[in-house]
Each structure stands twice: as C-alpha cells, then as structure tokens.
Write a protein that holds these residues in place. Structure first.
Motif, PDB file in Angstrom:
ATOM      1  N   ASP A 201      -3.659   4.799   8.234  1.00 24.49           N
ATOM      2  CA  ASP A 201      -4.202   3.525   8.709  1.00 24.49           C
ATOM      3  C   ASP A 201      -3.912   3.408  10.203  1.00 24.49           C
ATOM      4  OD1 ASP A 201      -4.746   0.868   9.357  1.00 24.49           O
ATOM      5  OD2 ASP A 201      -3.934   0.069   7.489  1.00 24.49           O
TER       6      ASP A 201
ATOM      7  N   LEU B 243      -7.211  10.768  -2.516  1.00 21.51           N
ATOM      8  CA  LEU B 243      -6.605   9.465  -2.307  1.00 21.51           C
ATOM      9  C   LEU B 243      -7.294   8.792  -1.129  1.00 21.51           C
ATOM     10  CD1 LEU B 243      -4.315   7.476  -3.130  1.00 21.51           C
ATOM     11  CD2 LEU B 243      -2.928   8.531  -1.322  1.00 21.51           C
ATOM     12  N   GLY B 244      -7.920   7.659  -1.408  1.00 19.64           N
ATOM     13  CA  GLY B 244      -8.619   6.957  -0.339  1.00 19.64           C
ATOM     14  C   GLY B 244      -9.750   7.768   0.259  1.00 19.64           C
TER      15      GLY B 244
ATOM     16  N   HIS C 170       2.988   8.315  -3.054  1.00 17.64           N
ATOM     17  CA  HIS C 170       2.479   7.142  -3.756  1.00 17.64           C
ATOM     18  C   HIS C 170       3.411   5.934  -3.685  1.00 17.64           C
ATOM     19  CE1 HIS C 170      -0.852   9.454  -5.320  1.00 17.64           C
ATOM     20  NE2 HIS C 170      -0.006  10.397  -5.713  1.00 17.64           N
TER      21      HIS C 170
ATOM     22  N   THR D 110       0.844  -1.206   0.000  1.00 19.65           N
ATOM     23  CA  THR D 110       0.000   0.000   0.000  1.00 19.65           C
ATOM     24  C   THR D 110       0.874   1.249   0.000  1.00 19.65           C
ATOM     25  OG1 THR D 110      -1.553  -1.263   1.348  1.00 19.65           O
ATOM     26  CG2 THR D 110      -1.918   1.115   1.197  1.00 19.65           C
TER      27      THR D 110
ATOM     28  N   ASN E 228      -5.187  13.873   8.245  1.00 18.86           N
ATOM     29  CA  ASN E 228      -4.856  14.481   6.964  1.00 18.86           C
ATOM     30  C   ASN E 228      -3.753  15.531   7.047  1.00 18.86           C
ATOM     31  OD1 ASN E 228      -5.826  13.653   4.502  1.00 18.86           O
ATOM     32  ND2 ASN E 228      -7.058  15.488   4.174  1.00 18.86           N
TER      33      ASN E 228
ATOM     34  N   LEU F 193      -1.378   6.242   2.291  1.00 23.01           N
ATOM     35  CA  LEU F 193      -2.511   5.528   2.887  1.00 23.01           C
ATOM     36  C   LEU F 193      -2.103   4.835   4.191  1.00 23.01           C
ATOM     37  CD1 LEU F 193      -4.229   3.957  -0.252  1.00 23.01           C
ATOM     38  CD2 LEU F 193      -5.038   5.874   1.138  1.00 23.01           C
TER      39      LEU F 193
ATOM     40  N   ARG G  40      -0.371  13.836   8.062  1.00 21.76           N
ATOM     41  CA  ARG G  40       0.065  12.965   6.965  1.00 21.76           C
ATOM     42  C   ARG G  40       0.789  13.773   5.891  1.00 21.76           C
ATOM     43  NH1 ARG G  40      -3.152   9.999   2.954  1.00 21.76           N
ATOM     44  NH2 ARG G  40      -4.560  11.773   2.811  1.00 21.76           N
TER      45      ARG G  40
END
Length: 330
Positions: free
Chosen positions: A218, A317-318, A242, A210, A227, A214, A230
């Motif tokens: 998690d 994303l997600g 990515h 992954t 957010n 992401l 991150r």
C-alpha cells in the motif's frame, strides 16, 4: 511494475543528463501534445522520485509527473553519463557490455540486464532502456534517433533524449498539485530515513486490521515496495504475511522499516534487488549475475526454503503473487 529502486535510479539519470539543460518537449504519439506545450523549451531544474512516482521540475514552476505502472519504460539515448553517486570509488564505470561478468570496477553485471546501466561508461553515445530492468540496446550513429513505437512524451536536449512509453500516469502539475500527490504517499527511505519517517510507518501499520503483506504494498503506508521486496522483507523478518498489521509486534514493524532502508539503498546503488546478506565472494558474484540466486523466496514456489527446506508457497493475494515459507514464517 518497477519498484522504488528503479524509479530513484531513473530520477538520477535525469538529474545527471537533463537538469540544468533547456528541454524540447513533444509527444510523438500525440496523446500528450497539449501538456507538452506547457513545458516545451523550458529548463529542467530538478528531478526526484518518491516511491514509484517521479517528478521533473521546470523553470516555469511546472512539474512533469510520471508513474510508470506495469508497462511504462524510459528509453535514453545520446551522450548518457552514469550518475556519479552510483559510480565506484575510481569514478569511472567499466566499458564492457558482457553480461554475467564483472566489469572493470568489480561490479557484477546481471545476465538479464537488470543493472546494465553499469556498462555504459561515462559518457558514450548509446541507447538505454530503463523500466523495472535496465538494458543497453545499441550504440547510435545519428542524434537524435527517430522515436520507436508509441512514444507518449519525448524530452530532448542538445546531447540527450528520453522517450517515455506506456506509463500509467503522465501529466503536468503545478507545485500545489505535486504537494497533494506526495502528501498521499507513505514515507520513502530515499527521501527521509529518519526517526519521523519510521514512526509514521509504524503508526500506520500498527492501527490497521489489514494483513501485513497487503500493507507493505500500500503506497499510502510506505512508498516503493513492490512484489519482490514485499516477499523478501517478510521472509527476512520471519513474519507471517497474513498477520494483521495491528497484531505484528512493534519491534518487527520497526525491523521491516529499517530493513527496507537497507535494501532500498542497495537497490539504488547496484540496480539490483539483492536481498541476501553475508554471502561469500563466489556466492555474491553468482547472485548478482543471476536473479534466481539473489532472493530467499521470490519466484521460488515449489523449491526448498534456503533455510529450513520446506517448499516455498505461492498464492494470490490482492491480485498479486505472494511467495513465502510456511515454516519459517508461521
């Protein structure tokens, strides 16, 4: 959604103002009435946070578990005292309620109210909202104040009251159930920032295909990152969001963990997600007062990167917005 620093600060509020007190527990809204009866009238003996979840322990071996989610918030009212571990060296916070200025201890207050817990003083009868941001709403004349809106659960002592609205989770658990919830969560630096926690984080990331962006969100990999943190952690590490976790260099994964330890500590202490280091005094005051001056990439889409000048990109994303610099994080 509140990130880890906010939940730890809320737990500290409970530790200072509720732990050691007999608590009347009710559900003005009615949806929590049956569970409220299980802990009503008992003494709160502990308050702790793990990531985005908070656990309040009572003397009958039951716990109240809260996950605020996107819409949840606590309102505190009464003789609210600031957590002394957050207070400055002189032991007392300033009394000013003015936003965007330094209080008497030198702490700069965020103009949007993100760290307004610092303006409370110790103690003063007041009403305080705590969710992703903290905001002093008004002084109160009558205690306890009437519940406002859809209050899921009210916790009331002789001197303080906490009203909860809109949580994702609100339930009473026994110790085994609490342990089971915590066992599913990744390491939280405020709970354990030692080598074992770092190794657990590194091991989980390095075996996953992954994307690292992401994985940082998690909660089974690492607790508390949302957010804002991150985006900022990845930029500070100059890491492409990515890249699959298993392809991120081990040194970079360790850097991400250690930076999270660092940034989370700042967030808990100040109430703000300050992610820029080495600022001069004026830049620091500006950043603490205004959140758009506080971050490297978060919510800066279309604006030039503070390092290279390339326009910051925002993408989905997600199901969440991701902000990053395509040059510095290539």
């Amino acid at each position: 959604m509140p990130e880890g620093h906010s939940v730890h600060r809320i737990a500290k509020q409970f530790a200072v103002n509720f732990v050691g007190h007999r608590v009347a527990v009710s559900s003005p809204q009615g949806r929590f009435a049956d569970d409220a009866k299980r802990i009503d009238g008992h003494t709160m003996i502990a308050a702790k946070a793990v990531g985005k979840q908070m656990f309040l322990e009572f003397d009958n071996e039951l716990w109240l578990r809260i996950h605020l989610g996107i819409y949840g918030a606590w309102d505190f009212a009464g003789d609210i005292s600031i957590d002394p571990t957050i207070a400055s060296a002189n032991g007392r916070m300033g009394q000013t309620n003015q936003r965007g200025t330094a209080n008497q201890t030198g702490t700069v207050l965020d103009e949007a109210g993100e760290n307004s817990l610092h303006s409370i003083g110790a103690p003063r009868r007041t009403r305080l909202r705590m969710s992703e941001s903290e905001k002093v709403e008004a002084d109160i004349d009558v205690f306890p104040p009437e519940p406002i809106g859809q209050v899921r659960v009210r916790l009331l002592t002789d001197t303080a009251v906490a009203d909860l609205r809109g949580p994702t989770a609100c339930e009473v658990l026994d110790p085994a159930e609490v342990d089971a919830v915590i066992a599913k969560l990744g390491p939280d630096p405020q709970v354990d920032d030692g080598p074992e926690a770092e190794e657990a984080f590194v091991a989980k990331v390095r075996k996953k295909p992954t994307s690292i962006a992401l994985l940082l969100m998690d909660q089974s990999v690492v607790s508390g990152i949302g957010n804002v943190y991150r985006a900022e952690l990845l930029f500070r590490a100059r890491q492409n969001p990515h890249t699959p976790g298993k392809l991120v260099p081990e040194d970079t994964v360790r850097e991400l963990w250690r930076d999270w330890v660092h940034l989370l500590r700042i967030g808990v202490e100040t109430g703000q997600m300050m992610t820029m280091d080495d600022l001069d005094e004026e830049s620091y005051r500006r950043a603490m007062a205004k959140r758009e001056d506080r971050h490297w990439v978060y919510k800066r889409e279309g604006l030039p990167c503070r390092v290279c000048g390339t326009h910051i990109v925002m993408e989905e994303l997600g199901g969440r917005k991701l902000y990053w610099c395509p040059k510095d994080q290539k």
